[in-house]
Design a protein around this motif. Structure first.
Motif, PDB file in Angstrom:
ATOM      1  N   SER A 159       0.822  -1.203   0.000  1.00 57.21           N
ATOM      2  CA  SER A 159       0.000   0.000   0.000  1.00 57.21           C
ATOM      3  C   SER A 159       0.861   1.260   0.000  1.00 57.21           C
ATOM      4  CB  SER A 159      -0.905   0.012   1.227  1.00 57.21           C
ATOM      5  OG  SER A 159      -0.125   0.131   2.389  1.00 57.21           O
ATOM      6  N   HIS A 161      -0.958  -0.758 -20.643  1.00 53.48           N
ATOM      7  CA  HIS A 161      -1.061  -1.750 -19.569  1.00 53.48           C
ATOM      8  C   HIS A 161      -0.686  -3.136 -20.088  1.00 53.48           C
ATOM      9  CE1 HIS A 161      -2.706  -3.252 -15.696  1.00 53.48           C
ATOM     10  NE2 HIS A 161      -2.938  -4.329 -16.398  1.00 53.48           N
ATOM     11  N   TYR A 166       0.679  -3.235 -11.752  1.00 49.00           N
ATOM     12  CA  TYR A 166       0.065  -2.357 -10.757  1.00 49.00           C
ATOM     13  C   TYR A 166       1.116  -1.758  -9.824  1.00 49.00           C
ATOM     14  CZ  TYR A 166      -4.557  -3.851 -12.230  1.00 49.00           C
ATOM     15  OH  TYR A 166      -5.698  -4.078 -12.964  1.00 49.00           O
ATOM     16  N   GLN A 202       2.631   1.014 -11.761  1.00 56.86           N
ATOM     17  CA  GLN A 202       1.693   2.133 -11.799  1.00 56.86           C
ATOM     18  C   GLN A 202       1.641   2.848 -10.456  1.00 56.86           C
ATOM     19  OE1 GLN A 202       0.459   3.612 -14.175  1.00 56.86           O
ATOM     20  NE2 GLN A 202       0.406   2.204 -15.886  1.00 56.86           N
ATOM     21  N   GLY A 203       1.803   2.086  -9.378  1.00 51.15           N
ATOM     22  CA  GLY A 203       1.850   2.709  -8.058  1.00 51.15           C
ATOM     23  C   GLY A 203       3.013   3.682  -7.962  1.00 51.15           C
ATOM     24  N   THR A 211       2.169   6.712 -10.300  1.00 50.66           N
ATOM     25  CA  THR A 211       1.192   7.673  -9.761  1.00 50.66           C
ATOM     26  C   THR A 211       1.809   8.479  -8.638  1.00 50.66           C
ATOM     27  OG1 THR A 211       0.245   5.942  -8.359  1.00 50.66           O
ATOM     28  CG2 THR A 211      -0.919   6.453 -10.383  1.00 50.66           C
ATOM     29  N   ALA A 212       2.689   7.855  -7.860  1.00 55.18           N
ATOM     30  CA  ALA A 212       3.373   8.604  -6.806  1.00 55.18           C
ATOM     31  C   ALA A 212       4.241   9.686  -7.441  1.00 55.18           C
ATOM     32  CB  ALA A 212       4.212   7.665  -5.948  1.00 55.18           C
ATOM     33  N   ARG A 260       2.045  12.436  -8.943  1.00 56.09           N
ATOM     34  CA  ARG A 260       1.509  13.275  -7.880  1.00 56.09           C
ATOM     35  C   ARG A 260       2.521  14.355  -7.535  1.00 56.09           C
ATOM     36  NH1 ARG A 260      -2.342  15.668  -5.639  1.00 56.09           N
ATOM     37  NH2 ARG A 260      -2.153  16.010  -3.431  1.00 56.09           N
ATOM     38  N   ASP A 288      -6.480   3.988   2.884  1.00 55.52           N
ATOM     39  CA  ASP A 288      -5.425   4.347   1.924  1.00 55.52           C
ATOM     40  C   ASP A 288      -5.985   5.195   0.784  1.00 55.52           C
ATOM     41  OD1 ASP A 288      -2.997   1.583   1.918  1.00 55.52           O
ATOM     42  OD2 ASP A 288      -3.117   3.481   3.026  1.00 55.52           O
ATOM     43  N   ALA A 334      -3.753  10.618  -2.001  1.00 50.57           N
ATOM     44  CA  ALA A 334      -4.017  10.937  -3.404  1.00 50.57           C
ATOM     45  C   ALA A 334      -3.422   9.906  -4.363  1.00 50.57           C
ATOM     46  CB  ALA A 334      -3.476  12.324  -3.732  1.00 50.57           C
ATOM     47  N   SER A 335      -2.174   9.487  -4.122  1.00 55.58           N
ATOM     48  CA  SER A 335      -1.535   8.555  -5.064  1.00 55.58           C
ATOM     49  C   SER A 335      -2.212   7.193  -5.027  1.00 55.58           C
ATOM     50  CB  SER A 335      -0.040   8.438  -4.775  1.00 55.58           C
ATOM     51  OG  SER A 335       0.156   7.957  -3.469  1.00 55.58           O
ATOM     52  N   GLN A 336      -2.644   6.750  -3.845  1.00 54.46           N
ATOM     53  CA  GLN A 336      -3.329   5.457  -3.730  1.00 54.46           C
ATOM     54  C   GLN A 336      -4.713   5.520  -4.375  1.00 54.46           C
ATOM     55  OE1 GLN A 336      -1.960   2.443  -2.529  1.00 54.46           O
ATOM     56  NE2 GLN A 336      -0.275   3.835  -2.881  1.00 54.46           N
ATOM     57  N   GLU A 339      -5.518   7.431  -6.866  1.00 54.61           N
ATOM     58  CA  GLU A 339      -5.289   7.447  -8.311  1.00 54.61           C
ATOM     59  C   GLU A 339      -5.018   6.033  -8.818  1.00 54.61           C
ATOM     60  OE1 GLU A 339      -5.951  10.427  -9.610  1.00 54.61           O
ATOM     61  OE2 GLU A 339      -5.930   9.285 -11.474  1.00 54.61           O
ATOM     62  N   LEU A 340      -4.265   5.274  -8.048  1.00 52.68           N
ATOM     63  CA  LEU A 340      -3.975   3.885  -8.418  1.00 52.68           C
ATOM     64  C   LEU A 340      -5.250   3.047  -8.421  1.00 52.68           C
ATOM     65  CD1 LEU A 340      -1.778   1.861  -9.128  1.00 52.68           C
ATOM     66  CD2 LEU A 340      -1.448   1.453  -6.693  1.00 52.68           C
ATOM     67  N   TYR A 360      -7.197   3.767 -11.503  1.00 54.52           N
ATOM     68  CA  TYR A 360      -6.551   3.114 -12.651  1.00 54.52           C
ATOM     69  C   TYR A 360      -6.904   1.622 -12.690  1.00 54.52           C
ATOM     70  CZ  TYR A 360      -2.862   1.037 -15.490  1.00 54.52           C
ATOM     71  OH  TYR A 360      -2.184   0.307 -16.427  1.00 54.52           O
ATOM     72  N   ARG A 361      -6.801   0.975 -11.541  1.00 55.74           N
ATOM     73  CA  ARG A 361      -7.059  -0.474 -11.491  1.00 55.74           C
ATOM     74  C   ARG A 361      -8.496  -0.791 -11.872  1.00 55.74           C
ATOM     75  NH1 ARG A 361      -5.150  -2.412  -5.750  1.00 55.74           N
ATOM     76  NH2 ARG A 361      -6.007  -4.389  -6.486  1.00 55.74           N
TER      77      ARG A 361
END
Lengths: 189, 326
Positions: free
Chosen positions: A10, A89, A149, A152-153, A156-157, A160, B266, B270-272, B274-275, B278-279
């Motif tokens: 997470s 993807h 994923y 992508q995590g 996205t971090a 951000r 979570d 913001a980043s979680q 956004e993830l 996406y998922r």
């Protein structure tokens, strides 16, 4: 490896845990803050010491991507009829098989002979991303999906951070004024 | 310390921030920097001189001539002209109405001539003069707002893809709209003063609350993006739950293997979040081909197929898909 046993971090942009995926990414050593798909493909090709050729193909909607391990190169085919984000993807999913060193299978175990003929893929080995395959919960497919994923995590971090510290506006004519007022902090080189 | 003093201090602190930023942290051209600097300085001057009492106190030092009113009027009209020029530059387009460009040249001349005329002729009714000048000023700014500022801000909202800037463009649009509403009062008061009728003061103050909203919105749009992150986050949370609802609908038609869920707490990051968005989107794109092609499911299938084909980027795809109603 069952789905339940895969721990999804997470905190993908932070501390690493001991999953095979995050260890593989750490070993790969790619800087996701400057991610570019073509650059990432080249980077992985360098890591596995074999050319990776990414090509669009017209595939049925259920099939999003195919990895073919040929004699001199890896081929990644993505479905050209899908939305770009879906294509990316799928490409990353197939790259995951390569990075994670998944053993390829004979493609005639995945597709029918007629379909293989249509796709011009006889008699190669590889893997494919399709609805049917995803529904079978194959461990390697699950691992590849989780790999994407996890990437992508990290993206996205990084995104951000970019929103907070980078581009203040997408309107070209407004950029200079937004910078003067300081709408978003700008890292100075 | 009164509320007005605190507000004036807040405005000047914001001006200070902009001046420091433009001097030390921007590579913009001299001309562009001064367009911004002048706008904020002139706005702050006009705001600091707010109110008839302030005018009376300062005008004492100028032989009771309405110097303060003149400075305020000229300042606000100049801000409008500068903003009009800046908006043309942002949109990289010419003025929507040619007359707006000419007003920029003539307004300072007219204002100065009018003030000089007053000084020379000594019109006795200061109160009526005040209503007329403010009415003229607000009518001019209202004209700029309706002709260019409101449509221009709306254009920026449509063009912009950075969420925080979209919020700011909306703030500006709302700011000018609130100003126009206030202007109805001041223009009506000017009309009553010219016609020598009673009630100008009541009419001028009836819609004044809207100007406070306009000022707050104006200052808000000068603030850094991160101050809006909570607003953007709540909108994104709404997007996530709409996608999840659609994903669960598709799950009625297709077996979807379980993926580990992101805990609800979570999703506040913001980043979680956004993830998670996406998922959910990928699950929808993967499995929607298994929807029935008839009936309601068929309608959903067609919508998803259409958006998948037509959306030019990820952001637009999300925007279109969350609008699908089940």
């Amino acid at each position: 490896m069952s789905l339940i046993s895969i721990k999804f971090s997470s905190d993908c942009g932070g501390k690493l845990n001991n999953t095979s995926i995050e260890l593989a990414l750490e070993k790969l050593g790619y800087d996701f803050s400057i991610f570019d798909l073509d650059d990432f493909v080249d980077y992985v090709a360098g890591d596995v010491r074999r050319e990776i050729i990414v090509r669009p193909r017209v595939l049925e909607k259920r099939v999003t991507g195919i990895w073919v391990k040929a004699d001199t190169a890896h081929y990644v085919f993505y479905n050209s009829t899908l939305h770009r984000i879906h294509q990316i993807h799928s490409i990353l999913h197939e790259l995951a098989h390569i990075v994670l060193r998944h053993p390829p299978k004979p493609l005639d175990e995945i597709f029918s002979k007629d379909l293989l003929k249509d796709y011009d893929l006889i008699p190669f080995v590889g893997m494919a991303r399709s609805i049917d395959i995803l529904q079978h919960n194959d461990p390697h497919e699950v691992e590849a999906e989780t790999f994407v994923y996890t990437i992508q995590g990290q993206l996205t971090a990084a995104d951000r951070l970019k929103i907070l510290t980078g581009q203040a506006t997408s309107i070209e004519g407004f950029k200079v004024f937004a910078d003067i007022v300081g709408y978003a902090d700008r890292k100075r080189s | 310390m009164s509320g007005q003093t605190i507000a004036i201090l807040a405005v000047w602190i914001t001006v200070g921030f902009v001046l420091i930023r433009s001097t030390y942290h921007s590579d913009a051209s001299h001309h562009d920097k001064w367009i911004i600097r002048l706008q904020v300085i002139l706005f702050a001057i006009a705001f600091s001189l707010w109110g008839e009492n302030t005018e009376l106190q300062i005008d004492r030092y100028f032989n009771d001539y309405p110097v303060t009113l003149f400075i305020k009027t000229l300042s606000l009209l100049s801000v409008s002209v500068l903003y009009h020029d800046m908006l043309k530059s942002i949109r990289q387009a010419s003025s929507p109405l040619r007359i707006l460009d000419y007003l920029g040249v003539f307004i300072p001349i007219i204002a100065t001539l009018a003030f000089t005329f007053y000084v020379v002729t000594g019109i006795p009714d200061r109160q009526s003069l005040r209503f007329i000048v403010i009415g003229f000023r607000d009518a001019t700014i209202c004209f700029f707002s309706i002709a260019h500022f409101i449509p221009g801000s709306w254009w920026m909202y449509k063009q912009e893809s950075i969420p925080a800037m979209k919020v700011k463009a909306l703030c500006m649009s709302a700011c000018f709209t609130c100003f126009c509403i206030t202007a109805i009062g001041s223009i009506s008061a000017a009309g009553l003063a010219i016609a020598n009728l009673e009630g100008a003061y009541s009419v001028s103050t009836a819609l004044q609350p809207f100007i406070y909203i306009a000022i707050i919105l104006f200052v808000l749009q000068l603030t850094p993006h991160r101050w809006f992150s909570w607003l953007i986050q709540s909108g994104r949370l709404r997007d996530y739950y709409r996608l999840k609802h659609l994903e669960n609908y598709i799950a009625n038609y297709a077996y979807m293997p379980d993926m580990p869920q992101i805990p609800w707490y979570d999703l506040l990051k913001a980043s979680q979040l956004e993830l998670a968005v996406y998922r959910s989107l990928i699950m929808i794109l993967d499995y929607y081909p298994l929807l029935d092609k008839q009936g309601k499911a068929g309608f959903v299938y067609q919508q998803l197929a259409q958006h998948s084909e037509e959306a030019k980027d990820y952001a637009q795809l999300i925007r279109q898909i969350v609008k699908i109603r089940l």
